[in-house]
Design an enzyme around this catalytic site. Structure first.
Site, short mmCIF file in Angstrom:
data_model
loop_
_atom_site.label_atom_id
_atom_site.label_comp_id
_atom_site.label_asym_id
_atom_site.label_seq_id
_atom_site.Cartn_x
_atom_site.Cartn_y
_atom_site.Cartn_z
N HIS A 336 -5.93 7.21 2.23
CA HIS A 336 -5.05 7.99 1.38
C HIS A 336 -4.14 8.91 2.15
CE1 HIS A 336 -7.34 6.28 -1.88
NE2 HIS A 336 -6.20 6.41 -2.49
N ARG A 443 -1.30 3.97 -8.07
CA ARG A 443 -2.70 4.22 -7.70
C ARG A 443 -3.13 5.53 -8.34
NH1 ARG A 443 -0.87 1.96 -2.46
NH2 ARG A 443 -2.33 0.34 -1.82
N ARG A 479 -2.91 1.27 -12.35
CA ARG A 479 -4.20 0.68 -11.99
C ARG A 479 -5.33 1.65 -12.34
NH1 ARG A 479 -5.45 -0.78 -5.85
NH2 ARG A 479 -5.65 1.46 -5.67
N GLU A 578 -8.19 -9.58 -5.37
CA GLU A 578 -8.40 -9.02 -4.04
C GLU A 578 -9.77 -9.38 -3.47
OE1 GLU A 578 -7.50 -4.84 -4.14
OE2 GLU A 578 -8.55 -4.50 -6.01
N ASN A 601 -4.35 -6.29 0.78
CA ASN A 601 -5.09 -5.44 1.73
C ASN A 601 -6.57 -5.78 1.65
OD1 ASN A 601 -2.63 -4.23 1.97
ND2 ASN A 601 -3.17 -2.42 0.78
N ASP A 602 -7.08 -5.79 0.42
CA ASP A 602 -8.49 -6.11 0.25
C ASP A 602 -8.75 -7.61 0.36
OD1 ASP A 602 -10.05 -3.77 0.00
OD2 ASP A 602 -9.09 -3.35 -1.92
N ARG A 612 -10.89 -3.16 6.78
CA ARG A 612 -9.48 -2.80 6.94
C ARG A 612 -9.28 -1.44 7.59
NH1 ARG A 612 -7.92 -1.98 0.55
NH2 ARG A 612 -6.44 -0.42 1.19
N CYS A 649 0.91 -6.84 -4.33
CA CYS A 649 1.12 -5.40 -4.20
C CYS A 649 0.44 -4.83 -2.97
CB CYS A 649 0.68 -4.66 -5.46
SG CYS A 649 -1.10 -4.76 -5.72
C1 PEP Z 1 -4.86 -3.99 -1.95
O1 PEP Z 1 -6.09 -4.07 -1.76
O2 PEP Z 1 -4.03 -4.78 -1.44
C2 PEP Z 1 -4.30 -2.92 -2.77
C3 PEP Z 1 -3.03 -2.89 -3.09
O3 PEP Z 1 -5.15 -1.94 -3.18
P1 PEP Z 1 -5.61 -0.71 -2.25
O4 PEP Z 1 -4.82 -0.78 -0.98
O5 PEP Z 1 -5.38 0.54 -3.01
O6 PEP Z 1 -7.06 -1.03 -2.06
MG MG Z 2 -7.40 -2.92 -3.04
#
Ligand code: PEP
Ligand code: MG
Length: 742
Positions: A336, A443, A479, A578, A601-602, A612, A649
């Protein structure tokens, strides 16, 4: 950003001396310094780089010659000649001025060095940093050229920053600070009282400032601290302790130790964590006893902050307008704190192992937020390379923003929706600036993290409603809370887990905290009355989870209808893809929801089994891995067969190498960081749908990420993007880096 100051003049207004400052990007004088060359012009005011400084009274001058003062390849000033009559300076005159500049430069530098001796310690530090800023790092020990140190971390927030290092050390240690109490105990008690009041008013200011800067939900972080200062038990213990010891520091120390001992015995994490807030408050009071304002870390203009982690709290502590860049020893690009850095458009690199040991206060650092490189005490050549790149980047962003009205459409007329990921009200400003077409991912965790608990329905509703109305009619995808994993909330019933990323997080956590989940879903439904809200569920790994949420939503809709509260009965409900299981059963999920959004990302983390946020395995974290692409492709096909829209995203959507492949794979929408949107648009506009679809087909057959990167790099090249007047330079650098890795 480097600056020049008017230090001596004959002919310009004397009052302007020491006052008129211009950056290297401004005016003809800035041009001479920036490009390290003489600038000669017969009619200065008609030169495209001309900038007028009324305070100097320079309007009576017509022609101008400027030559930079260069020391060890660094421009430390500029020598300027202007004439009231228009005249053409010839070559020999310009050469003469340059010779004078060469002779004067070392004299000026020596004078500045001598000046150091006559100054106090902290003025000296400032002058050293200032000199360092002009390219002459003066270290106590080894000279810069020997010292230069290059480090690699994780590219976290794009952009280039160059400036003096500020080390964000541990906060005031109450046991260790040097403190002399008042001889008179009554005076000491009065000092403590004043410090408590000052801390209280400081916290009020910080709360207000942060709320204004980042949105009201963020100011709320400080409510807990204020409550502590208002707590009768806390204050009266302190008063008793100061009466007993006659020493306010001792009073703070003993009261804190007593609290800590009690808190340590509490099993419940939520309450145990409260001890941290107490410590924070006590340090703030200590700072006031010492006359140190706790809230403003004394950054000099354009500082690079080096810290252990990038934490959201840092953004309350630091004067962000003076913050040029951030480097952290630990952490990844998606924490964050990292989101904050991106939201504020501050270049940042995280997970730079060894930087805390290597970086010295005041030395110059270069932060390259796009490649993840950090250079300490760079030599003049490297530094001027980066300065040029920085200038190009700034100009490119400005130019691209000016073109934001153009549609994101491929050469053959295929439209892609380009939206942005945001998490703060402050980010909406970036959406407007960079021309995103909506919010692809809002978010909501930040509100909960700020409260250190689940926020109330009303407060959430206010926030979502503001976002929805500000963006209408553009879409806003909200979300639901994605807590747990790296976004741990100190909840009473959440214990540390062996594998938090595989544990009780996200939708799983919310489904088992149903009252809090219902409060959030009600808030989203109420905001949906604006007509542009979509509800997105994170980390869905089975159809059962989706069905359960839909049942709750149906129930809440009935409730709202009965209460005659407006909402959008047709609010689209979508899921994030994800987790590999979701991609694998995408056809079943697509039949029961209204849209997909792929969280790469996930998805990358779970597909490749690479944490990650762990810098040790950061080189294995590769969204362009064919396995990830195969899961994306599967999801796109499932969405298409059910006729539902699908977006990406994750950070991948902002990556220049990924954009052509994602368009080729058939994504309808890409949601990236707001500042990446103009670049994404330029890339989309240079592509041909048929060509990138063929690339995507080949990428899906590739065996390695390397092959995929090569395909993507070659597409950017063939599309002519490396010659793009604004972004060509750094796209070329990206492509060359990808090709070098072959
Ligand atoms: C992701 O996982 O790609 C995502 C957009 O969610 P976050 O980065 O908030 O986990
Ligand atoms: Mg995510």
């Amino acid at each position: 950003m480097k600056h020049l100051t008017l230090w001596a003049t004959r002919g310009l207004a004397r009052e302007a001396v020491g006052k008129v400052r211009l950056s290297f990007t401004e005016g003809l004088v800035g041009l001479a310094a920036r490009e390290k060359r003489a600038v000669v012009t017969q009619r200065a005011s008609q030169h495209p780089a001309y900038r007028y400084f009324p305070e100097t009274g320079e309007e009576r001058f017509v022609s101008l010659m400027a030559a930079p003062l260069i020391v060890r390849e660094a421009p430390i000033g500029v020598l300027v000649v202007q004439t009231t009559e228009e005249r053409a300076f010839d070559q020999s005159e310009s050469e003469l001025l340059q010779t004078c500049a060469q002779l004067i430069a070392p004299v000026v530098m020596n004078a500045r060095l001598l000046d150091l001796v006559t100054r106090s310690e902290d003025q000296r530090a400032r002058v050293v940093a200032d000199l360092a800023l002009s390219g002459v790092p003066l270290m106590d020990e080894k000279p810069a050229a020997v010292r230069r140190c290059d480090l690699q971390g994780i590219a976290t927030s794009p952009g280039i920053a160059i400036g003096p290092v500020y080390r964000l050390e541990d906060p005031l240690d109450i046991s260790a600070v040097d403190y002399t109490p008042n001889a008179d105990p009554a005076g000491e008690a009065a000092d403590l009282q004043r410090a408590l009041e000052a801390a209280r008013s400081e916290l009020d200011d910080v709360r207000e400032e942060v709320a204004e800067r980042f949105g009201p939900e963020f100011g709320a972080v400080f409510n807990t601290h204020i409550q502590i200062l208002e707590d009768h038990g806390f204050v009266s213990r302190l008063e008793r302790a100061v009466a007993a010891t006659g020493n306010a520091r001792e009073a703070l120390r003993t009261v804190l130790a007593a609290y800590r001992e009690t808190f340590d015995k509490i099993e419940d994490v939520y309450f145990r964590e409260r001890a941290l807030d107490l410590e924070d408050v006590a340090r703030r009071v200590m700072g006031n006893l010492l006359g140190v304002r706790h809230r403003n870390v004394p950054l000099s203009e354009g500082s690079i902050v080096v810290a252990e982690h990038i934490l959201p709290a840092h953004f309350a502590l630091l004067e962000t307008e003076k913050l040029a860049g951030i480097v952290s020893e630990h952490g990844g690009a998606t924490s964050h704190g990292a989101l904050f850095a991106r939201s504020l458009e501050i270049p940042a690199v995280t997970g730079v192992s060894g930087v805390l040991e290597a970086a010295r206060p005041g030395e110059i650092a270069i932060v390259d937020g796009a490649s993840g490189r950090v250079h300490l005490s760079p030599d003049a050549r490297l530094r001027s390379e980066y300065e040029r790149a920085q200038h190009r980047y700034e100009v490119a962003v400005e130019h691209l923003d000016a073109l934001k009205g153009r549609p994101a459409e491929t050469r053959d007329g295929h439209r892609v929706l380009l939206t942005a990921n945001v998490g703060l009200l402050n980010d909406l400003r970036l959406i407007e600036r960079h021309g995103a077409e909506g919010v692809g991912l809002f978010r909501t965790e930040l509100l909960a993290l700020a409260h250190r608990g689940f926020p109330e329905e009303e407060e959430q509703e206010r926030l979502y409603d503001r976002v929805a109305r500000a963006m209408a009619p553009r879409p806003v995808t909200i979300r639901t809370l994605d807590l747990g994993g790296d976004k741990a909330l100190p909840l009473a019933d959440v214990e540390p887990e062996e594998n938090p990323q595989l544990g009780w997080r996200s939708i799983r956590l919310m489904l088992s905290h149903e009252p809090a989940f219902r409060a959030q879903l009600r808030a989203i439904l109420r905001a949906s009355a604006a007509g542009n809200v979509r509800c997105l569920l994170p980390l869905v790994s089975s159809v059962d989870e989706l069905r359960r949420v839909k049942e709750i939503l149906a129930d809440l809709m009935q409730e709202l209808t009965k209460q005659e509260i407006a909402f959008d009965a047709g609010m689209p409900v979508g899921i994030m893809i994800e987790v590999p299981s979701a991609a694998l059963i995408a056809s079943s999920l697509a039949r029961e929801c209204d849209f997909f959004s792929i969280g790469t990302n996930d998805l990358t983390q779970y597909t490749l089994a690479v944490d990650r946020g762990n810098e040790r395995v950061a080189d294995l974290y590769e969204p362009l891995h064919p396995a990830v692409l195969l899961l994306i492709d599967r999801s796109v096909r499932a969405a298409a067969s059910c006729g539902i829209p699908i977006s990406v995203c994750g950070e991948m959507a902002s990556s220049p190498l990924a954009v052509p492949l994602l368009v080729g794979l058939g994504l309808d929408e890409l949601s990236g960081s707001p500042s990446a949107v103009p670049v994404m648009k330029e890339i989309v506009r240079a592509l041909d749908r048929g060509e990138v679809a063929e690339d995507a087909r080949r990428a899906l057959r590739a065996s390695t990420a390397r092959e995929v990167r090569a395909l993507a790099a070659s597409r950017l090249r063939k599309a002519g993007l490396l010659e793009h007047p604004e972004i060509g330079g750094w796209l070329r650098a990206t492509v060359e880096a990808a090709e070098r890795a072959e």
